[in-house]
Scaffold this active site. Structure first.
Site, PDB file in Angstrom:
ATOM      1  N   ASP A   2       6.237  -4.128  -1.607  1.00  0.00           N
ATOM      2  CA  ASP A   2       5.705  -2.832  -1.082  1.00  0.00           C
ATOM      3  C   ASP A   2       6.934  -1.928  -0.833  1.00  0.00           C
ATOM      4  OD1 ASP A   2       3.889  -1.360   0.503  1.00  0.00           O
ATOM      5  OD2 ASP A   2       3.596  -2.808   2.088  1.00  0.00           O
ATOM      6  N   GLY A  22       2.897   4.408   7.197  1.00  0.00           N
ATOM      7  CA  GLY A  22       2.225   5.836   7.217  1.00  0.00           C
ATOM      8  C   GLY A  22       0.976   6.001   6.833  1.00  0.00           C
ATOM      9  N   GLU A  43      -0.174  -5.256   6.065  1.00  0.00           N
ATOM     10  CA  GLU A  43       1.168  -5.343   5.253  1.00  0.00           C
ATOM     11  C   GLU A  43       2.006  -6.360   5.822  1.00  0.00           C
ATOM     12  OE1 GLU A  43       1.447  -0.631   3.758  1.00  0.00           O
ATOM     13  OE2 GLU A  43       2.497  -1.205   5.339  1.00  0.00           O
ATOM     14  N   THR A  99       0.692  -1.301  -0.066  1.00  0.00           N
ATOM     15  CA  THR A  99       0.098  -0.040  -0.223  1.00  0.00           C
ATOM     16  C   THR A  99       0.829   1.203   0.124  1.00  0.00           C
ATOM     17  OG1 THR A  99      -1.639  -1.251   1.041  1.00  0.00           O
ATOM     18  CG2 THR A  99      -1.998   1.233   1.200  1.00  0.00           C
TER      19      THR A  99
END
Length: 216
Positions: A79, A94, A101, A26
């Site tokens: 990632d 963040g 994740e 992400t």
């Protein structure tokens, strides 16, 4: 900066093989990776998304998305990172997707981290650590974090995909990142934190004006 993120994203495509199931992270750099992945979507089997936002982007590109629970083997996870050092230790989360994740990263055989050169640091800790917390435990967890030397800030108005809240923690001691990761996670009410010191990146692809280098 976007050009460097695109460079890093393109470099990760070289690790994608036919009929693979791919874990997708992400963030802004990963969003460029999704665009690159769309060009070879006919070659891959499917993707596992680390967030609802990533799932929506993958589906918008016509890339099949499957649930992690239906996967036994995940060859690769791609990632970004908020900070990464030469050992592959990272601060992530963040964007608030740190728990999923970390789960997908731990399932994957190989974790490829894609970043621009601004994310590479000698010592972690300038960027705050996101800590996902069960809402009712927010104040208690914040007090415990202060005892660890951190300065927690509540991320106003943000709810994770898991229905929890985020405390962004500044000024933590990163002398032993693995111990810090454990110290945060043993606080009752903490779901997960954005220190990635146990599950390291296997490859760190760093984009700069001169090209893309593998930090590890």
């Amino acid at each position: 900066m976007s050009e460097l993120k695109i460079k890093a994203a393109k470099a990760a495509i070289a690790y994608i093989e036919d009929d693979m199931v791919i874990g997708v992270g992400t963030g802004s750099t990963v969003n460029f990776f999704i665009k690159e992945l769309a060009a070879i979507k006919h070659k891959i089997e499917a993707c596992v998304a680390s967030s609802k936002a990533t799932e929506a982007l993958l589906r918008a590109e016509g890339i099949p998305v499957i649930d992690l629970n239906s996967v036994q083997d995940l060859p690769i996870y791609v990632d970004g990172a908020d900070e990464v050092n030469e050992r592959g230790e990272m601060i992530k989360g963040g964007g608030g997707a740190l728990t999923r994740e970390k789960i997908v990263a731990n399932v994957a055989t190989q974790f490829i981290c894609i970043v621009d050169e601004s994310k590479v640091v000698k010592r972690l800790g300038e960027f705050p650590v996101a800590v996902e917390v069960v809402p009712m435990a927010r104040s208690f967890v914040a007090r415990q974090i202060v005892k660890l030397g951190g300065d927690p800030e509540y991320r106003e108005g943000f709810v994770t995909d898991n229905g929890n809240i985020i405390l962004d923690v500044f000024n933590l001691n990163f002398s032993t990142p693995m111990a810090l990761e454990d110290s945060l996670n043993v606080i009752p009410g903490v779901v997960e934190n954005g220190v990635f010191a146990k599950r390291l990146a296997d490859k760190v692809l760093v984009a700069s004006a001169s090209g893309v280098n593998n930090l590890k």
